[in-house]
Write a protein that holds these residues in place. Structure first.
Motif, PDB file in Angstrom:
ATOM      1  N   SER A  46       1.173  -1.416   0.064  1.00  0.00           N
ATOM      2  CA  SER A  46      -0.510  -0.236  -0.249  1.00  0.00           C
ATOM      3  C   SER A  46       0.928   1.117  -0.110  1.00  0.00           C
ATOM      4  O   SER A  46       1.803   1.493   0.706  1.00  0.00           O
ATOM      5  N   VAL A  47       0.824   2.119  -0.351  1.00  0.00           N
ATOM      6  CA  VAL A  47       0.928   3.874  -0.718  1.00  0.00           C
ATOM      7  C   VAL A  47       0.931   4.412  -0.987  1.00  0.00           C
ATOM      8  O   VAL A  47      -0.434   4.649  -1.757  1.00  0.00           O
ATOM      9  N   VAL A  48       0.908   5.508  -0.534  1.00  0.00           N
ATOM     10  CA  VAL A  48       0.320   6.858  -0.923  1.00  0.00           C
ATOM     11  C   VAL A  48       0.430   7.297  -2.378  1.00  0.00           C
ATOM     12  O   VAL A  48       1.672   7.279  -3.308  1.00  0.00           O
ATOM     13  N   ASN A  49      -0.797   7.972  -2.682  1.00  0.00           N
ATOM     14  CA  ASN A  49      -1.199   7.576  -4.635  1.00  0.00           C
ATOM     15  C   ASN A  49      -0.770   9.163  -4.537  1.00  0.00           C
ATOM     16  O   ASN A  49      -1.538  10.341  -5.273  1.00  0.00           O
ATOM     17  N   TRP A  50       0.673   9.526  -3.688  1.00  0.00           N
ATOM     18  CA  TRP A  50       1.022  10.797  -4.408  1.00  0.00           C
ATOM     19  C   TRP A  50       1.115  12.205  -5.926  1.00  0.00           C
ATOM     20  O   TRP A  50       0.864  12.925  -5.182  1.00  0.00           O
ATOM     21  N   PRO A  51       1.075  10.595  -6.886  1.00  0.00           N
ATOM     22  CA  PRO A  51       1.221  12.239  -7.802  1.00  0.00           C
ATOM     23  C   PRO A  51      -0.804  12.125  -8.433  1.00  0.00           C
ATOM     24  O   PRO A  51      -0.711  13.445  -8.843  1.00  0.00           O
ATOM     25  N   ALA A  52      -1.524  11.349  -7.673  1.00  0.00           N
ATOM     26  CA  ALA A  52      -3.464  11.815  -8.432  1.00  0.00           C
ATOM     27  C   ALA A  52      -3.276  12.698  -7.257  1.00  0.00           C
ATOM     28  O   ALA A  52      -4.211  13.502  -7.569  1.00  0.00           O
ATOM     29  N   ILE A  53      -3.640  12.955  -6.384  1.00  0.00           N
ATOM     30  CA  ILE A  53      -3.209  13.700  -5.469  1.00  0.00           C
ATOM     31  C   ILE A  53      -3.016  15.132  -5.286  1.00  0.00           C
ATOM     32  O   ILE A  53      -3.857  15.553  -5.483  1.00  0.00           O
ATOM     33  N   TYR A  54      -1.695  15.408  -5.999  1.00  0.00           N
ATOM     34  CA  TYR A  54      -1.197  16.330  -5.852  1.00  0.00           C
ATOM     35  C   TYR A  54      -1.385  17.539  -7.669  1.00  0.00           C
ATOM     36  O   TYR A  54      -0.327  18.120  -7.580  1.00  0.00           O
ATOM     37  N   PHE A  55      -1.638  16.352  -8.559  1.00  0.00           N
ATOM     38  CA  PHE A  55      -0.789  16.861  -9.927  1.00  0.00           C
ATOM     39  C   PHE A  55      -1.560  18.230 -10.078  1.00  0.00           C
ATOM     40  O   PHE A  55      -1.304  18.548 -10.737  1.00  0.00           O
ATOM     41  N   SER A  56      -3.171  18.623 -10.047  1.00  0.00           N
ATOM     42  CA  SER A  56      -3.308  19.507  -9.672  1.00  0.00           C
ATOM     43  C   SER A  56      -2.847  20.680  -9.581  1.00  0.00           C
ATOM     44  O   SER A  56      -3.649  21.709  -9.481  1.00  0.00           O
ATOM     45  N   ASP A  57      -2.251  20.621  -8.910  1.00  0.00           N
ATOM     46  CA  ASP A  57      -1.165  21.860  -7.767  1.00  0.00           C
ATOM     47  C   ASP A  57      -0.077  21.875  -8.811  1.00  0.00           C
ATOM     48  O   ASP A  57       0.319  22.682  -8.488  1.00  0.00           O
ATOM     49  N   THR A  58       0.264  21.448 -10.244  1.00  0.00           N
ATOM     50  CA  THR A  58       1.711  21.846 -10.477  1.00  0.00           C
ATOM     51  C   THR A  58       1.224  22.315 -11.890  1.00  0.00           C
ATOM     52  O   THR A  58       0.304  21.567 -12.126  1.00  0.00           O
ATOM     53  N   LYS A  59       2.237  22.564 -12.631  1.00  0.00           N
ATOM     54  CA  LYS A  59       2.037  23.151 -13.870  1.00  0.00           C
ATOM     55  C   LYS A  59       3.296  22.013 -14.923  1.00  0.00           C
ATOM     56  O   LYS A  59       3.374  22.132 -15.855  1.00  0.00           O
ATOM     57  N   VAL A  60       3.756  21.194 -14.217  1.00  0.00           N
ATOM     58  CA  VAL A  60       4.026  19.955 -14.749  1.00  0.00           C
ATOM     59  C   VAL A  60       3.486  19.336 -15.499  1.00  0.00           C
ATOM     60  O   VAL A  60       2.266  18.780 -16.122  1.00  0.00           O
ATOM     61  N   LYS A  61       4.610  19.356 -17.334  1.00  0.00           N
ATOM     62  CA  LYS A  61       3.414  18.751 -18.417  1.00  0.00           C
ATOM     63  C   LYS A  61       3.774  17.077 -18.266  1.00  0.00           C
ATOM     64  O   LYS A  61       4.657  17.111 -18.159  1.00  0.00           O
ATOM     65  N   LEU A  62       2.548  15.718 -18.771  1.00  0.00           N
ATOM     66  CA  LEU A  62       3.128  14.735 -18.767  1.00  0.00           C
ATOM     67  C   LEU A  62       3.874  14.682 -19.829  1.00  0.00           C
ATOM     68  O   LEU A  62       3.425  14.742 -20.584  1.00  0.00           O
ATOM     69  N   PRO A  63       4.618  13.801 -20.159  1.00  0.00           N
ATOM     70  CA  PRO A  63       5.264  13.016 -19.392  1.00  0.00           C
ATOM     71  C   PRO A  63       6.550  13.547 -18.937  1.00  0.00           C
ATOM     72  O   PRO A  63       7.107  14.155 -19.282  1.00  0.00           O
ATOM     73  N   ILE A  64       6.912  13.105 -17.720  1.00  0.00           N
ATOM     74  CA  ILE A  64       8.365  14.216 -16.841  1.00  0.00           C
ATOM     75  C   ILE A  64       8.853  13.000 -17.541  1.00  0.00           C
ATOM     76  O   ILE A  64       9.436  11.698 -17.437  1.00  0.00           O
ATOM     77  N   SER A  65      10.615  14.060 -17.110  1.00  0.00           N
ATOM     78  CA  SER A  65      12.070  13.140 -18.061  1.00  0.00           C
ATOM     79  C   SER A  65      12.539  12.811 -16.201  1.00  0.00           C
ATOM     80  O   SER A  65      11.865  12.921 -15.869  1.00  0.00           O
ATOM     81  N   VAL A  66      12.784  11.093 -16.309  1.00  0.00           N
ATOM     82  CA  VAL A  66      14.075  11.030 -15.377  1.00  0.00           C
ATOM     83  C   VAL A  66      14.773  13.035 -14.791  1.00  0.00           C
ATOM     84  O   VAL A  66      14.762  13.013 -13.905  1.00  0.00           O
ATOM     85  N   GLU A  67      15.423  13.097 -16.073  1.00  0.00           N
ATOM     86  CA  GLU A  67      16.395  14.414 -15.917  1.00  0.00           C
ATOM     87  C   GLU A  67      15.824  15.267 -15.191  1.00  0.00           C
ATOM     88  O   GLU A  67      16.574  15.880 -14.305  1.00  0.00           O
TER      89      GLU A  67
END
Length: 104
Positions: A46-67
């Motif tokens: 069981s893990v916290v689904n932080w990407p789905a919870i906080y994605f609406s608060d970010t301006k990052v466009k998907l997909p993000i790169s490792v770099e």
């Protein structure tokens, strides 16, 4: 199990905590996810689904790169290319987790 034994950035939680966090931003806050362990086994946790919870608060466009994800850590840990393979894998797994869940 301590934080260094997982090959992914983030938090693992106990299923008993699920009722405390259910329903934030209309997403499941806890999900079952395959966590990569240092001993090369994959365990569903069981893990916290932080990407789905906080994605609406970010301006990052998907997909993000490792770099781009690693860039803020570079001053602390050095260039990505100089990391040990198991440490590189932690960031690769985290970006994969984020990209798969943030847009849902």
């Amino acid at each position: 199990m301590d934080g260094d034994s997982r090959l992914q950035c983030g938090k693992r939680v106990n299923k008993n905590n699920e009722s405390l966090t259910a329903g934030i931003n209309s997403v499941d806050c806890l999900i079952d996810w395959d966590v990569y362990e240092h001993d090369e086994k994959i365990t569903t946790r069981s893990v916290v689904n932080w990407p789905a919870i906080y994605f609406s608060d970010t301006k990052v466009k998907l997909p993000i790169s490792v770099e781009s994800f690693y860039q803020p850590f570079e001053k602390m840990f050095g260039a990505f290319e100089t990391l040990r393979e198991k440490d590189k894998q932690k960031y690769i797994n985290t970006v994969d987790f984020f990209n798969k869940l943030a847009g849902k």
